[in-house]
Each structure stands twice: as C-alpha cells, then as structure tokens.
Motif scaffolding. Structure first.
Motif, PDB file in Angstrom:
ATOM      1  N   GLY A 109      14.344  25.705  36.498  1.00 48.71           N
ATOM      2  CA  GLY A 109      13.025  25.583  35.884  1.00 48.71           C
ATOM      3  C   GLY A 109      12.772  26.629  34.816  1.00 48.71           C
ATOM      4  O   GLY A 109      11.616  26.877  34.455  1.00 48.71           O
ATOM      5  N   LEU A 110      13.835  27.232  34.291  1.00 48.93           N
ATOM      6  CA  LEU A 110      13.706  28.282  33.280  1.00 48.93           C
ATOM      7  C   LEU A 110      13.975  27.722  31.893  1.00 48.93           C
ATOM      8  O   LEU A 110      14.787  26.808  31.720  1.00 48.93           O
ATOM      9  CB  LEU A 110      14.691  29.422  33.566  1.00 48.93           C
ATOM     10  CG  LEU A 110      14.484  30.201  34.866  1.00 48.93           C
ATOM     11  CD1 LEU A 110      15.664  31.138  35.102  1.00 48.93           C
ATOM     12  CD2 LEU A 110      13.185  30.977  34.821  1.00 48.93           C
ATOM     13  N   SER A 111      13.308  28.295  30.906  1.00 49.96           N
ATOM     14  CA  SER A 111      13.575  27.938  29.524  1.00 49.96           C
ATOM     15  C   SER A 111      14.928  28.498  29.110  1.00 49.96           C
ATOM     16  O   SER A 111      15.286  29.625  29.484  1.00 49.96           O
ATOM     17  CB  SER A 111      12.476  28.500  28.605  1.00 49.96           C
ATOM     18  OG  SER A 111      12.855  28.384  27.248  1.00 49.96           O
ATOM     19  N   GLU A 112      15.668  27.713  28.334  1.00 51.51           N
ATOM     20  CA  GLU A 112      16.979  28.185  27.887  1.00 51.51           C
ATOM     21  C   GLU A 112      16.858  29.258  26.811  1.00 51.51           C
ATOM     22  O   GLU A 112      17.863  29.831  26.400  1.00 51.51           O
ATOM     23  CB  GLU A 112      17.799  27.002  27.385  1.00 51.51           C
ATOM     24  CG  GLU A 112      18.136  26.052  28.527  1.00 51.51           C
ATOM     25  CD  GLU A 112      19.071  24.940  28.108  1.00 51.51           C
ATOM     26  OE1 GLU A 112      20.258  25.009  28.481  1.00 51.51           O
ATOM     27  OE2 GLU A 112      18.615  24.027  27.416  1.00 51.51           O
ATOM     28  N   LYS A 113      15.627  29.539  26.394  1.00 53.45           N
ATOM     29  CA  LYS A 113      15.388  30.624  25.443  1.00 53.45           C
ATOM     30  C   LYS A 113      14.764  31.837  26.134  1.00 53.45           C
ATOM     31  O   LYS A 113      14.172  32.694  25.484  1.00 53.45           O
ATOM     32  CB  LYS A 113      14.466  30.136  24.318  1.00 53.45           C
ATOM     33  CG  LYS A 113      15.073  29.016  23.495  1.00 53.45           C
ATOM     34  CD  LYS A 113      14.130  28.580  22.377  1.00 53.45           C
ATOM     35  CE  LYS A 113      14.743  27.449  21.552  1.00 53.45           C
ATOM     36  NZ  LYS A 113      13.828  27.001  20.464  1.00 53.45           N
TER      37      LYS A 113
END
Length: 213
Positions: A109-113
């Motif tokens: 659930g984490l942003s790839e940025k």
C-alpha cells in the motif's frame, strides 16, 4: 552518224547508266539495328541508375533487427514488476532460518515514489510470516532494501531467526495475505541444511509452505 557523234552519244549513255545505278542504290531500305534478344540484360549504365543498391536494401533491415535486439535485451535485462506478486525464499543453516521476501512497494500500500528510508521500511517485515512447529525460535535481525528501476520500486525484506530446535520446524505460513490484501500470489521456495528443497505457489487460500516432504 559520224564516229565523233557516236562517241559523244556513248559517253552520254554511260553517264545516264551511272546516274540510274546511283539512284537505285540510294533507294534501298535504310539500315536498322537488330532488335535486342529477349531476356538480355540492360546496359551497365541502366543497372547502375535504376537497380537498388545492396546497401540501400539491407541497411534498413539491419537497423530494424538491431533495434529489435536492443529492445529484446532491455526486456530480458529489466526486472519483472507485477503488482500483487512476490517471491519468498527460506534457508536453514544450522540453527538459523533466514526468510527473504521480495515484492513491489504497491503490495504494502506504499507509493513507489515514497521517501522512506530503508530503516523505516523494516517494520513491514513484521506480521508477514510465521514459522510453524515447536522449534523455539528467537528473532535475530530484520533488514530492508529499497530498489528503484525507472518509475517502479520494490522492497526486499530479510528476517533471521535463531531456532533452538530446527528439526521441529514444519513449515512457514505467509500471513501477509491477511495484513496486506494487495498480495495475491507468492512464489515460495525452501532450502534445507542437507540440500533438501520444497516449493509452492502461495495464495490467500493456500498460504502454507511445508519444509521437506
């Protein structure tokens, strides 16, 4: 008719005969070259101007094939990145069990940025797996490694346990399906101390990896 008159007449007749012969020769059909044989090659000058050069014919194909190979090599060299998928490896060395999980950041659930540091990402190893059996294991170490490739990012988590009774290990349960619903499928493999192996594709309906047969 006198001899002189005959001489003049004969000279005139000879001149007329020569003139007639000359006219007859000039009346013959004019010279025409023979037609070229069917299938004979055109002159070299025509080939040089009209025929495509071998370099012009083969160069675009060579460039296209080189581009295809380059794309192919880039595809082969690139890292597979499929959201929902993950890879898991378990190794047993004497008393130590090392668990490694590799998955895209999106599975957590984490942003790839994300700007999180590796030390901040270690917490995602908690609750991902559970060793099954009465092996009496203690947590020794957890680590995280964040990798980026273009617009994609993946996280490799490592968990090390010290088990006092490793022979009592039955297998591993991947509990990450419950904690992180974005996990859909995990390719898991086990390598034992004596070289024994086991593998399974773990899913929410089948989250257990047995050790050995």
């Amino acid at each position: 008719m006198t001899d002189r008159s005959w001489g003049r007449g004969s000279s005139w007749l000879l001149a007329c005969a020569a003139l007639i012969l000359s006219v007859a020769c000039s009346a013959e059909a004019p010279y025409e070259p023979e037609p070229a044989a069917v299938g004979s090659p055109p002159p070299a000058e025509t080939l040089a101007d009209d025929a495509p050069s071998p370099a012009r014919t083969t160069m675009p194909q060579a460039v296209e094939e080189a581009g295809h190979d380059e794309d192919h090599e880039e595809h082969i060299g690139g890292e597979a990145h499929v959201h929902g998928a993950a890879e898991l490896a378990v190794t047993l060395d004497t008393n130590f069990v090392t668990i490694t999980i590799d998955a895209p950041l999106a599975n957590y659930g984490l942003s790839e940025k994300t700007k999180k540091k590796s030390t901040e990402l270690e917490q995602y190893a908690e609750g991902l797996t559970e060793l099954m059996g009465n092996a009496r294991c203690d947590l020794v170490e957890r680590s995280a490694d964040l990798r980026r490739s273009g617009d994609h990012a993946a996280l490799t988590l490592s968990i090390v346990w010290d088990c006092r009774r490793p022979s009592q290990l039955d297998g591993l349960m991947f509990t990450g399906f419950e904690k992180y619903p974005a996990f859909e499928e995990v390719d898991a493999v086990y390598l034992g101390e004596a070289g024994e192996t086991a593998s399974a594709t773990l899913t929410p309906d089948n989250p257990f990896l047995p050790f050995g047969s």
